[in-house]
Design an enzyme around this catalytic site. Structure first.
Site, PDB file in Angstrom:
ATOM      1  CG  HIS A   1       7.695 -11.138   4.878  1.00 49.50           C
ATOM      2  ND1 HIS A   1       8.053 -10.096   5.706  1.00 49.50           N
ATOM      3  CD2 HIS A   1       6.413 -10.883   4.477  1.00 49.50           C
ATOM      4  CE1 HIS A   1       7.032  -9.239   5.805  1.00 49.50           C
ATOM      5  NE2 HIS A   1       6.036  -9.691   5.066  1.00 49.50           N
TER       6      HIS A   1
ATOM      7  CG  HIS B   1       3.172  -7.129   6.475  1.00 47.33           C
ATOM      8  ND1 HIS B   1       2.422  -7.217   5.317  1.00 47.33           N
ATOM      9  CD2 HIS B   1       2.311  -7.319   7.504  1.00 47.33           C
ATOM     10  CE1 HIS B   1       1.152  -7.466   5.643  1.00 47.33           C
ATOM     11  NE2 HIS B   1       1.056  -7.529   6.948  1.00 47.33           N
TER      12      HIS B   1
HETATM   13 ZN   LIG Z   1       2.949  -7.074   3.285  1.00 44.36          ZN
END
Ligand SMILES: [Zn+2]
Length: 368
Positions: A140, A179
């Site tokens: 991320h 994610h």
């Molecule tokens: Zn994750």
């Protein structure tokens, strides 16, 4: 004979995210609890490997810390300096939901460096494939800020680093963390030499990234594939997404090496995702990628640990992946695998989502 490398350093466990109510910082209004991103998931995986004698059957890879020059492949000098300064003091937040304590700068360099060290060990033929059990996670993190528990973008930095070798021209990244792999995507969005594929729960985190329509830009158009899946997907949906989208795209793209951003938070027991994978599914997805890597890039495959927040279940998923990579049998039997149910079959709404993603990925999947 296959040899599987294993990256581990005790310091990875010393990265301190502090107390939290899961992911919410303590605010005096609620009883503080654990931060979901704490060392237990990964430490318990290593402990299970040790207890069943799997660790010594792998080739231990000792991580070298990434240099600032390497981290600059992805991150701004200002951001790197900011993390270094905060880390030398009390720590803080690297950006959005990325808390860290004193010393995490050096640990984050060692996490990125662990992936880099393993990638070169594979390319130099020291090992055939490898598993990097690193922490903090990376997918991320963006150029100028940490996000979602990530400080430095371990996988993207590694890809950039190996692309500087003259025996490597194309690399693929498959991100199966629940994610979206927004950080990795952003680094290679206009790059046709790096194929980025992310399978993730639709609109989970980050909330506004990971859409099917985000396919890359300019000469990189078509080389970013997002497969947003509805909550509740199990082995059936992931198997179909792999067979119909991921593997054909890899076979058409023909990378020199494949990296997996391996989040184990698509498991059925994860507090931060709503998917239903079991260790058996992580095992078969690993086998699918490994077979493809054997066909197209001499089996060069590096699996880098990302998220995964069920301290009870992550170890079983991790062991399954490492067994598939190495061909070793640890003797661990996943006591949760009996919860396989009809929910693991491909459902109509899941098939619809996969077909939509397939249409957007048609450039790479049609001729594969
Ligand atoms: Zn994750």
């Amino acid at each position: 004979m296959r040899k599987t490398g294993f990256v581990w350093d005790e310091k990875y466990m010393w990265h301190d995210t502090g107390n939290a109510l899961g992911v919410l910082p303590p605010d005096g209004k609620f009883q503080p609890w654990i931060h979901f991103e704490n060392p237990e998931t990964k430490r318990r995986l290593k402990n299970l490997m040790d207890a069943y004698g799997l660790t010594p059957r792998l080739e231990r890879i000792y991580p070298l810390a990434a240099t600032v020059e390497q981290v600059k492949y992805v991150h701004t000098a200002e951001y790197i300096e900011r993390i270094k300064t905060m880390s030398a003091d009390k720590g803080g937040n690297a950006g959005e939901s990325a808390p860290f304590g004193p010393g995490s700068y050096e640990i984050a360099l060692l996490a990125a460096g662990g992936c880099i060290t393993a990638a070169h060990a594979i390319l130099d033929g020291v090992v055939t494939n490898a598993y990097a059990l690193v922490r903090p996670c990376g997918h991320h993190a963006e150029a100028d800020r940490g996000r979602g528990f990530c400080i430095f973008s371990n996988v993207a930095i590694t890809v950039k680093d190996i692309l500087s070798r003259n025996d490597i021209s194309r690399v693929a990244v498959v991100d199966w963390d629940v994610h979206h792999g927004n950080g990795t995507e952003s680094v290679f969005y206009e790059n046709p030499n790096v194929l980025t594929i992310s399978l993730h729960e639709d609109s989970l985190y980050p909330y506004n990234t990971g859409a099917i329509e985000d396919r890359g830009e300019g000469v990189g158009e078509g080389f970013n594939i997002n497969v947003p899946l509805p909550p509740g997907c199990g082995g059936g949906a992931y198997h179909a997404a792999m067979e119909r989208i991921v593997l054909p795209a890899l076979k058409t793209f023909k990378p020199d090496m494949i990296l997996v951003a391996s989040g184990l938070d698509a498991s059925t027991w994860d507090p931060l995702g709503h998917m239903m994978l079991l260790s058996t599914h992580y095992r078969s997805m690993t086998q699918q990628i490994l077979d493809t890597a054997t066909q197209i890039c001499q089996g060069r495959l590096l699996v880098c640990h990302e998220g995964g927040y069920s301290a009870g279940y992550v170890p079983f998923c991790g062991i399954a992946i490492i067994e598939a990579l190495s061909g070793e049998q640890s003797g661990v039997i996943d006591p949760f695998s009996k919860y396989e149910s009809s929910w693991q079959l491909l459902k109509p709404n899941q098939e619809e989502a996969i077909n939509k993603a397939l249409q957007a990925a048609v450039i790479l999947t049609a001729t594969g």
